[in-house]
Scaffold this motif. Structure first.
Motif, PDB file in Angstrom:
ATOM      1  N   ILE A   1       0.867  -1.188   0.000  1.00 30.96           N
ATOM      2  CA  ILE A   1       0.000   0.000   0.000  1.00 30.96           C
ATOM      3  C   ILE A   1       0.904   1.239   0.000  1.00 30.96           C
ATOM      4  N   PRO A   2       1.501   1.529  -1.145  1.00 31.63           N
ATOM      5  CA  PRO A   2       2.574   2.531  -1.205  1.00 31.63           C
ATOM      6  C   PRO A   2       2.206   3.918  -0.719  1.00 31.63           C
ATOM      7  N   ALA A   3       0.967   4.359  -0.927  1.00 30.02           N
ATOM      8  CA  ALA A   3       0.585   5.697  -0.468  1.00 30.02           C
ATOM      9  C   ALA A   3       0.223   5.669   1.019  1.00 30.02           C
ATOM     10  N   PHE A   4      -0.598   4.724   1.401  1.00 33.19           N
ATOM     11  CA  PHE A   4      -1.042   4.636   2.796  1.00 33.19           C
ATOM     12  C   PHE A   4       0.122   4.349   3.742  1.00 33.19           C
ATOM     13  N   GLN A   5       1.111   3.627   3.259  1.00 37.73           N
ATOM     14  CA  GLN A   5       2.246   3.224   4.096  1.00 37.73           C
ATOM     15  C   GLN A   5       2.985   4.419   4.684  1.00 37.73           C
ATOM     16  N   THR A   6       3.085   5.512   3.933  1.00 34.44           N
ATOM     17  CA  THR A   6       3.816   6.691   4.415  1.00 34.44           C
ATOM     18  C   THR A   6       2.895   7.759   5.016  1.00 34.44           C
ATOM     19  N   PHE A   7       1.590   7.498   5.029  1.00 38.70           N
ATOM     20  CA  PHE A   7       0.633   8.493   5.520  1.00 38.70           C
ATOM     21  C   PHE A   7       0.890   8.856   6.982  1.00 38.70           C
ATOM     22  N   PHE A   8       1.111   7.840   7.817  1.00 39.16           N
ATOM     23  CA  PHE A   8       1.263   8.106   9.247  1.00 39.16           C
ATOM     24  C   PHE A   8       2.573   8.827   9.557  1.00 39.16           C
TER      25      PHE A   8
END
Length: 389
Positions: free
Chosen positions: A88-95
């Protein structure tokens, strides 16, 4: 000051005889205070080992290795998530952006107040939005690359980020590289070439990729965006307080990343594996990446985006070292040689620079008056000669 450094103070415009010219020709002397840091920097220009002998050099070297271990750790966790079936390339860096926003924007409110923060956003928000957008996309494509290619292949392509940084710095930031800097960069690249060459010759650490070409292209695009964001961030943190830049990066990145995750990661999110291991990997990824984002601006100030990127090249060695335990990789006898070559290249990079070296940014003026006097900046050392960083 030594006897030779003594400044003769006379009324402005007064005439005096210059003993150096031997002809008794009247000259004008204006009184001024010579800053010891700038004076020492001017005296050591073009000399050998002036910067290598400073405390700042060793701090920069150590900080570069800490950042290399951080980025290697996040790359390893990305690979582990992909192996678990969670890509989940986008969600992975969200936090990561959420955490940076909470910490640094919260501190910005404390320093500037809400009105000061809003005024800053109206004036410079567009610049930080561009930085955040480039950074988000760089992270997205690098993480996406791990879905299709191997960790070593993706790291090899990061060489391109160095090329991007050098070109952009030369064209837009008026940075002029000495031949020792170019030689240092080439030796660092050669060191990593030894590392990958040993893998190719021995067959060590060779794992199949689902779509190597596609993954490598994503990694190449991500490296290009990283090079652009690194150069832009170096420029911004030299002019603005660190907490403002990182806070704005987190603030805008949180929204950009959140929207992108909602658009592109919905199907991947539903099909992803969710278990305790994935939760641990995501937590570790977020904490380590946030530490990376907090320390990187300090290295940008102490050195440059170019040195930042050649420091990360040792990440290939640390990646295999970590991979010995995690992925059952093997360390060939040439790996320590490659590691030493990269470190030697970093020393050569600074071998013929002044006492301030790249801490003194060419776009901030001779006395760095256009910059901010924050941690790691030359202006801080100019105003406080006793300061180490």
């Amino acid at each position: 000051m030594t006897e030779s450094d003594t400044v003769v103070h006379q009324p402005k415009g007064a005439e005096t005889t210059n003993p150096e010219n031997g002809h008794g020709v009247p000259t004008l002397v204006t009184s001024h205070e010579v800053n010891p840091v700038l004076e020492r920097d001017a005296q050591t220009k073009g000399t050998w080992t002036a910067y290598v002998k400073t405390k700042q050099f060793w701090i920069a070297m150590l900080l570069g290795q800490i950042l290399a271990i951080c980025i290697t750790s996040t790359n390893t966790l990305s690979q582990l998530l992909s192996m678990e079936g969670t890509s989940i390339p986008a969600f992975q860096t969200f936090f990561n952006y959420v955490l940076l926003n909470i910490v640094y924007t919260g501190y910005t409110f404390y320093k500037l107040g809400f009105k000061g923060w809003a005024k800053m956003c109206l004036k410079d928000g567009w610049r930080f939005f561009i930085l955040a957008f480039i950074d988000v996309e760089g992270n997205y494509f690098i993480v996406l690359a791990y879905r299709y290619t191997t960790i070593l292949s993706a790291q090899l392509i990061n060489f391109w980020a160095i090329v991007v940084v050098v070109i952009l710095s030369f064209l837009f930031l008026r940075v002029r590289y000495r031949w020792t800097q170019i030689a240092g960069i080439l030796l660092c690249i050669g060191g990593v070439g030894v590392l990958f060459g040993s893998d190719h010759l021995t067959g060590y650490n060779q794992f199949p990729a689902s779509n190597a070409v596609k993954g490598d292209l994503f990694a190449l695009l991500g490296a290009s965006l990283y090079g652009l964001s690194n150069t832009f961030e170096e420029f911004l943190v030299s002019e603005q307080p660190l907490y403002v830049v990182v806070g704005q990066l987190g603030f805008w990145g949180m929204f950009i990343n959140g929207v992108q995750a909602g658009i592109f990661d919905r199907s991947s999110f539903r099909s992803a594996t969710w278990n305790a291991a994935v939760g641990g990997y995501l937590t570790g990824y977020t904490l380590i990446l946030s530490l990376f984002y907090s320390l990187a601006p300090i290295l940008f100030r102490l050195t440059s985006a170019a040195f930042f990127n050649i420091s990360l090249l040792t990440g290939n060695f640390w990646g295999v070292a970590i991979g010995v335990k995690v992925f059952h990789l093997k360390i060939h006898w040439m790996y320590p040689i490659a590691f030493v070559l990269i470190l030697v290249g970093q020393v050569i990079y600074f071998l013929r620079q002044s006492s301030l070296a790249e801490q003194k940014k060419p776009w901030l003026g001779e006395d760095q008056h256009k910059g901010v006097a924050g941690i790691g900046t030359a202006k801080r050392r100019v105003e406080r000669p006793e300061a180490i960083v």
